[in-house]
Design a protein around this motif. Sequence first.
Motif: not given
Length: 309
Positions: A25-33, A36-44, A80-85, A299-304
Amino acid sequence: MPSWTELINNLESQPNDQQKAQWLNQQFDDSLKLISQLRSNRNVVFYGSAFLQKPTAPQILLQITYEEVNGFMSIIHGMDYAKGLTLIMHTPGGVTNATETIVSYLRSKFNSIEVIVPTFAMSAGTMISLAADTIVMGRQSQLGPIDPQIPAGGRVVSAIAILDQFERAKKEISEDREQAHLWAPILPSLGPALLQEAQNAIDYSEQIVADWLEKYMFREQAGAKAKSLSVAKHFSRGSEDGNRNKSHGRRIDSTEVKSQGIKVEDLEDSQQLQEAVLTAYHLLTIIFEKSPALKVLASQQGKRWIKNG
């Protein structure tokens, strides 16, 4: 990028089941984070189905349905919806009406949506992809035809196949009246109601996809309305030169998608993004293999949000 085998070996090296689950679970969460970083901190958000790992499960439990609306509502709450998805999709498809509801909901929240396809986003998954501003695809990625599948005679068949069969019957009978005897046992199953339902289903799926293309991906292009309808028909029926969509599972790769004027970004353009996306994808497939999960929203916020079998 660790391969699927390397990820499995790392998982199995954990000392007990609890730590295995925590590591996975931690590896999966880290990959989504990282994505997000590689896509200008967009929501993932990663939406995935276990249709490859658990093909014997009831198909409705593996497909996009109305219950995903609750999943998306839960997952994106507080973003933060303004960051896009950035929506990563791995799905065989599902219910068209539910797909329309999901797109409407996500578009009411995010002005900018990109879809990343690690491997498969078929049928209704393709429809959601065509509602994005941009699609990211790799060499292994594929979309598929959006022709509606409807119940007929105790099985599910292509709505377009129903219309094609009726047109074939009309042509053969008009050319040779003796053919009517051969078609007599078949035509009753193609009664007026079924034919109209098939036509309605085709018109509906093509129109909503055309509307999304016109409103989002093609919104700044001249002649967007006509182009959008043409692209929707291509994904539904195939090209006009006879290259019909004879299989609902037909592979539509990035080259063909680009040929329709769709905005496609090559996953290989960024080595870091490619590695992060495929690592997340491999980890999700392992989660499906090691747990009762049939569908996952994360999500990159760790929600499932998880649908278990």
